[in-house]
Design an enzyme around this catalytic site. Sequence first.
Site, PDB file in Angstrom:
ATOM      1  N   ASP A 276     -10.749  10.083   6.292  1.00 25.39           N
ATOM      2  CA  ASP A 276      -9.991   8.905   5.715  1.00 25.39           C
ATOM      3  C   ASP A 276     -11.245   8.045   5.224  1.00 25.39           C
ATOM      4  O   ASP A 276     -12.557   8.295   5.104  1.00 25.39           O
ATOM      5  CB  ASP A 276      -9.567   8.163   6.828  1.00 25.39           C
ATOM      6  CG  ASP A 276      -8.450   7.089   6.336  1.00 25.39           C
ATOM      7  OD1 ASP A 276      -8.266   6.961   5.119  1.00 25.39           O
ATOM      8  OD2 ASP A 276      -7.584   6.883   7.067  1.00 25.39           O
TER       9      ASP A 276
HETATM   10  C1  BGC Z   1      -5.934   4.938   5.038  1.00 20.59           C
HETATM   11  C2  BGC Z   1      -5.168   6.265   4.413  1.00 20.59           C
HETATM   12  C3  BGC Z   1      -5.055   6.328   2.994  1.00 20.59           C
HETATM   13  C4  BGC Z   1      -6.633   6.054   2.511  1.00 20.59           C
HETATM   14  C5  BGC Z   1      -6.791   6.192   1.074  1.00 20.59           C
HETATM   15  C6  BGC Z   1      -7.082   4.648   4.303  1.00 20.59           C
HETATM   16  O1  BGC Z   1      -7.272   3.251   4.569  1.00 20.59           O
HETATM   17  O2  BGC Z   1      -5.986   4.983   6.363  1.00 20.59           O
HETATM   18  O3  BGC Z   1      -4.045   6.512   5.089  1.00 20.59           O
HETATM   19  O4  BGC Z   1      -4.965   7.583   2.579  1.00 20.59           O
HETATM   20  O5  BGC Z   1      -6.940   4.910   2.911  1.00 20.59           O
HETATM   21  O6  BGC Z   1      -6.115   5.140   0.261  1.00 20.59           O
END
Ligand code: BGC
Length: 745
Positions: A276
């Site tokens: 993530d």
């Molecule tokens: C979130 C994810 C997301 C990623 C990319 C993160 O802060 O937890 O769910 O896909 O950002 O945008």
Amino acid sequence: MERNVRNKETDKLNIRDLQELLNDMSLEEKIGQMVQITGGSFENDGLITGPEKKNGLGASEIRLAGSVIGSSGADKLKRIQQEYMENHPHRIPLLFMSDVINGYRTIFPIPLAQGSSFDPEMSGRAARVAAKEASVSGLHLTFSPMADLVNDARWGRVMESTGEDPWLNSQFAGAMVEGYQGKDAQFGKNQIAACVKHFAAYGAPLAGREYNTVELSERTLRDAYLPSYQAAVDAGVSMVMTSFNTLNRIPASGNKQLMRQILRDEMGFEGVVISDWGAIEELIPHGVAEDGKEAARLAVDAGVDIDMCTASYAHNLKKLVEDKVVSEDLIDEAVMRILKLKNQLGLFENPYRDADALDEKECILCEAHRLEARKFAGETFVLLKNENVLPLKNKEEKTAFIGPQVYNHEIIGSWSIFGRAKDTVSIADALKKRVPGAVLAEGSAFADGRPGTGVMAARAELHKEDAEAERLLQDAKRIAAEVDTVVLALGEHQAFSGEAKSRADISVPDCQMRLFREVQAVNPNVVVVLFTGRPLDIREISQKAKAILVVWQPGTEGGNAVVDALYGDVNPSGKLAMSFPYCVGQVPVFYNEMRTGRPYGLAEEAYSSTYLDIPNKPLYPFGFGLSYTSFDISPVELDGAVMGKDGEIRASVRVKNTGNAKGKEVLQLYIRDHVAKAARPVRELKAIRKVELNAGEEKIVTFSITQQMLKYIGQDMRYAVDQGKFSVYIGNSSDTQNERVFEVV
Ligand code: BGC
């Protein structure tokens, strides 16, 4: 490099080609594939910007980075791809990824609402529409579905989940993956790759506080949390995203047992694992890595193939390999998975894939997509209460529409990054067409406090100065007193839920409750239309309102869909995918809780598992939702009372529409294992059937109960089915008492 050995059927590269390509790549190039950056640094004439600047990435690292997050637009992405490939030593195309959660530009209801449709197929269709719009805009992969089970309404991201039930979540996760990718990951025209997230158990932060520790027993993890990710894997999902949290005290992004043993060996996932955002570097504040180098080592060792937006891999992997701390085989393994995905998507043949500016114009927000969004929204609304006020009667009755949600266009959920408020139909817009001359009023602010002082929303426009608030309230009261019925459109603004939007107090903000009370005092005929991203504490509303319709954050066509439902063009059939708590002190509260040694209602009252001051039951349970018509469900009938090994029992009910309107009912089948070798939930959802019946019509609905539905993680951590008694319940909510018992021998 020899590139002419193609797979005849697919015209894609063979594994041999990919291996040759990999053999030919320098270590820097390989590491580049494992680095994801934002598009900004490709968009500004070589100027390094955003996270890349912050992370200290250099021009050569950017030139080799293998994937881009968050950019879209056919012409832009084609240009970036072309320039990138011209400068890449092996002309390996970039993979463009982004969050396309409940739609790209045509926004569907938020996932929690989708869960409440109890209609996974519709989610699959919405995913197909989202994939189409995203693909013509140049995207190759979406960070969806989020398959995290949730049961704590304080957590802001419950809106991104399909709810509290493992089985239902699994149905949605599988359907969405197929919707995006095609069946068995076909990646046909206008299909994109899917990434299931957040592995694992991100939806269980302690106390509902964002990014907090997760403490789960291994059995709960396996029984309740893993099945929905497994369903995505079984549907052929291309990518898995790690979660921010720890599991068994080890942060997921450096958790080798989780990523290699559980995800790959046990669950059979062969695709790409991405961290993530920033999660690899977060191994440092988690306190399991001393610096970026250590974080990179832990993550690559755990099998995390792509580093989303930190410099951990870019700055450290080369040295780690040169110093022989990390074997180059680990890097090769990761890069091979990434190359395979690019190849499966056909990017080596056509790096632009479906990106097409003309198609963008034609399909984005087209009538057909809007219609799907409107239809889907209608299926997600949950009617919690109705004392004969809904549907509204346009001709005979005068209705006022009051509340901050009446004019609100920001009803698409906080993860709709490409969605625009200007494309959204508000309730006021919809009424202009449907009920010209309808009386409307804003009534109150969204959040308490004056502009600049509120903590619920940093945005000043969600608050009101005191004098303005008073004027709105007085207007609302005056209008309310002059009509037959008041529709009060209240609840959470979309800015109140989503990532980093945990709330300790999950009630409707005071300024809106004041509006509710004062309007209700002058006109008790109040219908509350509740917009929300999470279950809320609505005790007072549930006592005083005549009707409550939960509409979540309904998406681009939200206003139209709400008005369709209020006037009965659409008969609500949604069922809660997450229990609405009695109050916040009860949270987490969910229907499939474990049995205890002193169950309330059975053990001696003073020493049973309950509270002194509130009931155990939620205000509205999972699976609950009314209709404008009524249904009668007959007692369960079984075609046998004993199930042998690998046997099957058929369970039937007759369902009759006993009211005056056509409507849909969702029949839900729950199972209870009477005596097991580990504590088991009081009951578990195992099948659903949505039936549509005309007034007076009836149907027999038959489910087949198989051993598959009875299995659970037994004492040795493997799936087992107990012998002995089981109950089957079939009804229209999780608290149905329509029960029959059978025996497994
Ligand atoms: C979130 C994810 C997301 C990623 C990319 C993160 O802060 O937890 O769910 O896909 O950002 O945008």
